[in-house]
Design an enzyme around this catalytic site. Structure first.
Site, PDB file in Angstrom:
ATOM      1  N   HIS A   1      14.407  -3.371  25.669  1.00  0.00           N
ATOM      2  CA  HIS A   1      15.458  -4.271  25.501  1.00  0.00           C
ATOM      3  C   HIS A   1      14.889  -5.585  25.908  1.00  0.00           C
ATOM      4  O   HIS A   1      13.536  -5.668  26.384  1.00  0.00           O
ATOM      5  CB  HIS A   1      16.658  -4.030  26.414  1.00  0.00           C
ATOM      6  CG  HIS A   1      16.284  -4.183  28.020  1.00  0.00           C
ATOM      7  ND1 HIS A   1      17.204  -4.591  28.934  1.00  0.00           N
ATOM      8  CD2 HIS A   1      15.150  -3.647  28.592  1.00  0.00           C
ATOM      9  CE1 HIS A   1      16.638  -4.580  30.225  1.00  0.00           C
ATOM     10  NE2 HIS A   1      15.459  -4.094  29.950  1.00  0.00           N
TER      11      HIS A   1
ATOM     12  N   ASP B   1      -0.961  -0.137  10.549  1.00  0.00           N
ATOM     13  CA  ASP B   1      -0.334  -1.143   9.692  1.00  0.00           C
ATOM     14  C   ASP B   1       0.242  -2.468  10.439  1.00  0.00           C
ATOM     15  O   ASP B   1       0.166  -3.628   9.948  1.00  0.00           O
ATOM     16  CB  ASP B   1       0.777  -0.196   8.961  1.00  0.00           C
ATOM     17  CG  ASP B   1       0.261   0.587   7.910  1.00  0.00           C
ATOM     18  OD1 ASP B   1      -1.031   0.292   7.423  1.00  0.00           O
ATOM     19  OD2 ASP B   1       0.759   1.446   7.359  1.00  0.00           O
TER      20      ASP B   1
ATOM     21  N   HIS C   1      25.080  -6.765  26.214  1.00  0.00           N
ATOM     22  CA  HIS C   1      23.556  -6.570  26.192  1.00  0.00           C
ATOM     23  C   HIS C   1      23.587  -5.261  25.845  1.00  0.00           C
ATOM     24  O   HIS C   1      24.243  -4.272  25.838  1.00  0.00           O
ATOM     25  CB  HIS C   1      23.307  -6.698  27.525  1.00  0.00           C
ATOM     26  CG  HIS C   1      21.658  -6.454  27.708  1.00  0.00           C
ATOM     27  ND1 HIS C   1      20.874  -7.398  27.198  1.00  0.00           N
ATOM     28  CD2 HIS C   1      21.027  -5.446  28.437  1.00  0.00           C
ATOM     29  CE1 HIS C   1      19.444  -7.036  27.603  1.00  0.00           C
ATOM     30  NE2 HIS C   1      19.672  -5.940  28.293  1.00  0.00           N
TER      31      HIS C   1
ATOM     32  N   HIS D   1       1.633   5.641   1.074  1.00  0.00           N
ATOM     33  CA  HIS D   1       1.371   6.594   1.979  1.00  0.00           C
ATOM     34  C   HIS D   1       1.551   7.840   1.161  1.00  0.00           C
ATOM     35  O   HIS D   1       2.659   8.478   1.446  1.00  0.00           O
ATOM     36  CB  HIS D   1       2.343   6.644   3.201  1.00  0.00           C
ATOM     37  CG  HIS D   1       2.005   5.842   4.391  1.00  0.00           C
ATOM     38  ND1 HIS D   1       2.567   5.562   5.460  1.00  0.00           N
ATOM     39  CD2 HIS D   1       0.738   4.829   4.453  1.00  0.00           C
ATOM     40  CE1 HIS D   1       2.091   4.542   6.304  1.00  0.00           C
ATOM     41  NE2 HIS D   1       1.002   4.212   5.743  1.00  0.00           N
TER      42      HIS D   1
ATOM     43  N   CYS E   1      18.393  -9.783  23.041  1.00  0.00           N
ATOM     44  CA  CYS E   1      18.641  -8.378  22.819  1.00  0.00           C
ATOM     45  C   CYS E   1      18.997  -7.623  21.516  1.00  0.00           C
ATOM     46  O   CYS E   1      18.510  -6.479  21.158  1.00  0.00           O
ATOM     47  CB  CYS E   1      19.357  -7.680  23.937  1.00  0.00           C
ATOM     48  SG  CYS E   1      21.120  -8.500  23.896  1.00  0.00           S
TER      49      CYS E   1
ATOM     50  N   HIS F   1       0.785  -1.259   0.012  1.00  0.00           N
ATOM     51  CA  HIS F   1      -0.124   0.040   0.141  1.00  0.00           C
ATOM     52  C   HIS F   1       0.858   1.084   0.012  1.00  0.00           C
ATOM     53  O   HIS F   1       2.163   1.230   0.207  1.00  0.00           O
ATOM     54  CB  HIS F   1      -1.035  -0.015   1.063  1.00  0.00           C
ATOM     55  CG  HIS F   1      -0.399   0.379   2.315  1.00  0.00           C
ATOM     56  ND1 HIS F   1       0.573  -0.395   2.996  1.00  0.00           N
ATOM     57  CD2 HIS F   1      -0.529   1.576   3.517  1.00  0.00           C
ATOM     58  CE1 HIS F   1       0.755   0.132   4.279  1.00  0.00           C
ATOM     59  NE2 HIS F   1       0.103   1.285   4.566  1.00  0.00           N
TER      60      HIS F   1
END
Length: 247
Positions: A199, A75, A187, A64, A115, A62
């Site tokens: 996270h 969406d 991390h 925009h 993460c 589609h």
């Protein structure tokens, strides 16, 4: 070419949103039967059924017109229900989005849904594709330094300690699979504003957390994506809103 057909359809439909489906190597134009076609789309059910008869549907398309090149909240809800890639026409280009799971509430699986996966998928929704890399358990104990080996190659620069932190910046933290502090950056967490991070900590669902206390204490460094634009954060915000409103 499929993309040429899509762009031509979007131009012909403007200012209304175009919509269609990719079936094999063909773009099939569909009718937009939304009540407000200039701001939303709904594929005519007969058109969808006809495409299913043609073959496997591999993407929903589609446009925009005059909008932004990110999937909206609506969406994202619809994309996750469809399980399909969604292609978005905006500013004369076709932007392709994989059907990544919602950023919130993911079950942890190291190296698969962890993460870095949250970080990579979040950036994908913002229009940036980060490289993936293999992450074996306890890689930090085997002489590897995966984040430092991949952040710069992935297009990030390290910020100074006095830099202003902006939404979309990434914190690297020292945390192992047992939730213990370790010497290396193992991390990642995305800063989402208002002293909050997005996270997925080990063996827990992905979530928002307050950036302070323990998380601030184990923060190793802060990084910014070199191609990042302030408006890119819209992609993350829309997904977070979709997750909150679809439950």
């Amino acid at each position: 070419m499929i993309e040429d057909d899509i762009l031509a359809h979007a131009l012909a439909c403007a200012p209304a949103e175009c919509c269609g489906l990719v079936v094999g190597d063909e773009y099939v134009r569909c009718r937009n039967v939304a009540s407000a076609p200039e701001s939303s789309f709904e594929i005519h059910p007969d058109d969808w059924s006809d495409c299913e008869d043609k073959g496997e549907i591999t993407a929903v398309v589609h446009s925009h017109p005059g909008g932004v090149p990110f999937l909206s909240e609506a969406d994202r809800i619809a994309q996750c229900r469809s399980g399909l890639p969604w292609w978005l026409v905006c500013d004369g280009a076709v932007h392709k989005f994989r059907c990544v799971p919602p950023l919130l509430g993911r079950k942890f699986e190291h190296g698969v849904m962890d993460c870095y996966t949250v970080m990579r998928d979040a950036y994908h929704l913002c229009g940036h594709d980060l490289p993936d890399f293999d992450r074996q358990d306890n890689w930090w104990a085997n002489g590897q330094d995966l984040y430092f080996e991949n952040m710069a190659d992935g297009g990030f620069v390290r910020l100074g300690d006095d830099a202003e932190i902006l939404p979309g910046d990434v914190f690297l933290m020292c945390l192992d699979l047992a939730g213990q502090n370790v010497p290396k950056a193992t991390h990642s967490a995305i800063y989402i504003g208002n002293q909050q991070i997005l996270h997925q900590r080990p063996n827990a669902l992905s979530k928002r957390d307050v950036f302070g206390g323990f998380w601030q204490k184990i923060t190793h460094s802060t990084w910014r994506y070199q191609k990042w634009q302030k408006s890119d954060f819209t992609g993350i915000l829309n997904d977070l809103a979709a997750s909150s409103n679809s439950r």
